[in-house]
Design an enzyme around this catalytic site. Structure first.
Site, mmCIF file in Angstrom:
data_model
loop_
_atom_site.group_PDB
_atom_site.id
_atom_site.type_symbol
_atom_site.label_atom_id
_atom_site.label_comp_id
_atom_site.label_asym_id
_atom_site.label_seq_id
_atom_site.Cartn_x
_atom_site.Cartn_y
_atom_site.Cartn_z
ATOM 1 C CD GLU A 493 78.534 -47.266 40.174
ATOM 2 O OE1 GLU A 493 78.389 -46.630 39.105
ATOM 3 O OE2 GLU A 493 77.859 -48.275 40.454
ATOM 4 C CG ASP A 573 76.417 -53.209 34.764
ATOM 5 O OD1 ASP A 573 75.519 -52.348 34.699
ATOM 6 O OD2 ASP A 573 77.330 -53.179 35.609
#
Length: 662
Positions: A493, A573
């Protein structure tokens, strides 16, 4: 003097008589006794003498009277003259082996038949039982099993066979009984149908076959929806259009003086949750005219032709109450494009939409009835519905902007105790793309969280937690996360956030979290630009930055843990990056080799009368070029993200450590 007679004709002289001593009296009667004894023993058969067992006394000894001899009578037989024996006549009673009860077992019945002791039988009508008559006249009942040889056995033994005609015995009563049940059933159904139609059976709502053609719309002579235009926020343009329709109903002379005609219909179009139905309720509350409301799915039912019948019934009632408003919610349920031709059968919706088109602007005209309809699928509607004269106005109810979201939050915060730190402007800026229904749900979730925490007011923390709960799901507070996994998620993250923060012309980072929510182990929130979101215009540099930010998590894992220790956490992603890159090449004209050409266009929906399948309008060589261009864009974004992370590796470590500590 005393003798016992057995049924087998065995005679025994009582011992008391034989044991008496002789005297003069006995001697005088010696001849009589001798004659009597000779007579008795002469009647005993050899079979009886052979039975030497003592027989039980069946009855008291019979008294035998012997008269004295008459000297005046001559008898050639010795010892028998003038001897008279008065004894009762005895006969042996026959022993019967038939059962004594009136209910015989089947085995007993068969034995009696085979021995010839059954004279006749009478079967029941169904053959499950019979009544027999024995040779001695007695009667008994027998339950008969399924024995196919029974009739042959009875016939071989000479048994008279008959069958009972049943208990009724009268064919007229049998016919009446057979017809009575269908008549009662038909009468009951007729009563229910009459009752459902409000006939002599009385009012009711059980539903009959003729009731299918009636409209199920809800009618309000004086609508009391409790909603006015003051309760509608964030849709100013749509509200203005509908306020004009309401004013036309209230002040028709103002418009007719200039030659204006009342609109026939108004179609509310917009994404789900933007307030289309709420606007219709506000129109009902403001217009002050009779209001009919129904859902389009209520038209089509079980029987063919019900949809068109209900449309006719609805407009008949509406015309009798004109001027009035008819609201049809989710009109795409019956207003889909006609002529698809798939399936080869009749589509009941086509009959319904044809009748609706006729009622709105047909040969007979339609005066004083305004039709409001709402849908979130205007692309599937038939073109005849959208032309002028049907739905004259199409009002777009779009997602609210920042100012609209602020007003919506103020409306949905009525009746809620809010803390002083609640800032509607900040909440509105954190919720781009939220509809009115989303914002209502946000405030409701915040109130639930405050009640769960035993608070008296709703603070910004509850609203923030509710927002994250709506976007990403509830927190997994009890999830056991190892230190190794926590470290990996923190660097992943942090990679997204670092690339996004240092990338020019990209959305600012709003929040980073490594607390598991839903299916995600961690989340990075970006605050999209309001202007960019409302306009829908995205530059090439923004899309390239978006791909680089999406790849920042995988790049951070690879740099920190090595290529052999990367995880599957970046799968979503990759899907996002591939989708953006392919759209840039195929549809948006951002490829130098392909140029400003859109390729691979979809074939359309065959159920809407469009193309049946996707047509390939480019060659295999062009497909290879597209693949190479997509791969080049992705690799370029990956290198950009890797350059930023390796350059600012110290910031990445600090950010990841901060996430682990908090």
């Amino acid at each position: 003097k005393y003798f016992n007679f057995h049924s087998k004709r065995k005679c025994i002289i009582t011992q008391s008589t034989l044991n008496k001593k002789p005297n003069s009296d006995n001697f005088k009667n010696a001849q009589s006794k001798a004659a009597l004894a000779a007579l008795l023993f002469s009647s005993i058969t050899p079979h009886a003498i052979a039975l030497d067992d003592a027989a039980p006394i069946a009855s008291p000894p019979q008294v035998m009277e012997v008269e004295a001899p008459n000297p005046n009578t001559s008898n050639p037989l010795p010892f028998s003259q003038n001897l008279v024996l008065n004894a009762p006549k005895t006969q042996a009673s026959p022993v019967s082996d038939l059962p004594e009860s009136t209910q015989w077992r089947y085995s007993e019945f068969l034995n009696a038949v085979k021995k010839g002791k059954v004279e006749r039988v009478r079967f029941s009508k169904d053959g499950s039982a019979l009544q027999l008559t024995a040779v001695d006249g007695r009667r008994a009942n027998v339950i008969v099993p399924n024995d196919p040889d029974l009739i042959d056995i009875l016939a071989m033994n000479g048994v008279d066979i008959s069958v009972s005609e049943g208990e009724g015995g009268n064919g007229l009563f049998s016919v009446i009984g057979n017809l009575l049940f269908p008549f009662i059933a038909f009468a009951g159904l007729f009563f229910l149908f009459r009752r459902s139609q409000g006939g002599p059976g009385g009012p009711g709502g059980l539903g009959g076959p003729m009731d299918f053609g009636r409209s199920k719309s809800k009618f309000q002579e004086v609508p009391e929806t409790g909603v006015t235009f003051a309760d509608v926020a964030g849709a100013d343009q749509a509200k203005l259009e509908l306020q004009e329709v309401v004013d036309f109903l209230k002040n028709p002379d103002k418009y007719t003086a200039l030659g204006a005609k009342i609109p026939k219909g108004c179609l509310l179009v917009g994404p789900p949750g933007t307030g289309k139905t709420l606007l219709a309720r506000a129109v009902a509350g403001e217009a002050g005219v009779p209001f009919f409301s129904c859902a389009a799915s209520e038209f089509v039912e079980l029987f063919v032709g019900v949809g068109a019948s209900r449309v006719r019934h609805l407009f008949e009632n509406a015309k009798s109450k004109a001027p009035c408003i008819v609201f049809i919610d989710e009109i795409d349920a019956v207003g889909r494009q006609r002529g698809a031709g798939l399936g080869g059968g009749n589509d009941e919706r086509e009959q319904t939409i044809n009748q609706l088109l006729t009622e709105m602007d047909g040969f007979s005209g339609n005066s004083g009835v305004i039709v409001l309809a709402a849908t979130n699928r205007p692309d599937v509607l038939d073109s005849a519905l959208l032309r002028p004269g049907k739905f004259d106005r199409q009002v777009t109810v779009d997602r609210p902007d920042v100012a609209g979201r602020v007003r919506i939050l103020q409306v949905h915060s009525r009746g809620k105790a809010l803390a002083k730190d609640v800032d509607f402007d900040k909440i509105a800026r954190r919720t781009p793309g939220f509809t009115g229904a989303d914002l209502q749900n946000l405030m409701n979730e915040a109130a639930i969280l405050a009640a769960r925490r035993d608070l008296k007011e709703i603070s910004k923390d509850e609203i923030s937690d509710a927002l994250e709960r709506i976007i990403a799901g509830p927190e997994k507070k009890n999830a056991v996360v190892s230190d190794e996994k926590k470290k990996l998620v923190a660097y992943h993250e942090a990679g997204h956030a670092l690339v996004g923060a240092l990338m020019p012309e990209y959305d600012p980072v709003a929040k980073i979290s490594i607390i598991p929510r839903g299916q995600a182990g961690g989340l990075t929130f970006f605050a999209p630009s309001e202007e960019r979101l409302e306009s829908g215009l995205y530059s090439r540099s923004y899309l390239e930055n978006q791909m680089a930010v999406a790849l920042g998590g995988r790049v951070a894992e690879e740099v920190i843990f090595g290529e052999d220790n990367v995880t599957t956490g970046a799968s979503n992603d990759f899907m996002q990056v591939s989708r953006v890159a392919r759209q840039m090449v195929e549809r948006l004209g951002f490829s130098k080799k392909i140029g400003q050409v859109a390729i691979g266009g979809g074939g359309g929906n065959p159920f809407l009368g469009q193309q049946m399948s996707t047509q390939k309008d480019y060659s295999m060589a062009t497909a290879d070029v597209v693949d190479s261009e997509v791969r080049e864009l992705v690799e370029k974004a990956y290198e950009r993200a890797k350059q930023i992370i390796t350059t600012h590796i110290d910031i990445l470590h600090k950010l990841a450590q901060l996430l682990i500590e908090k």
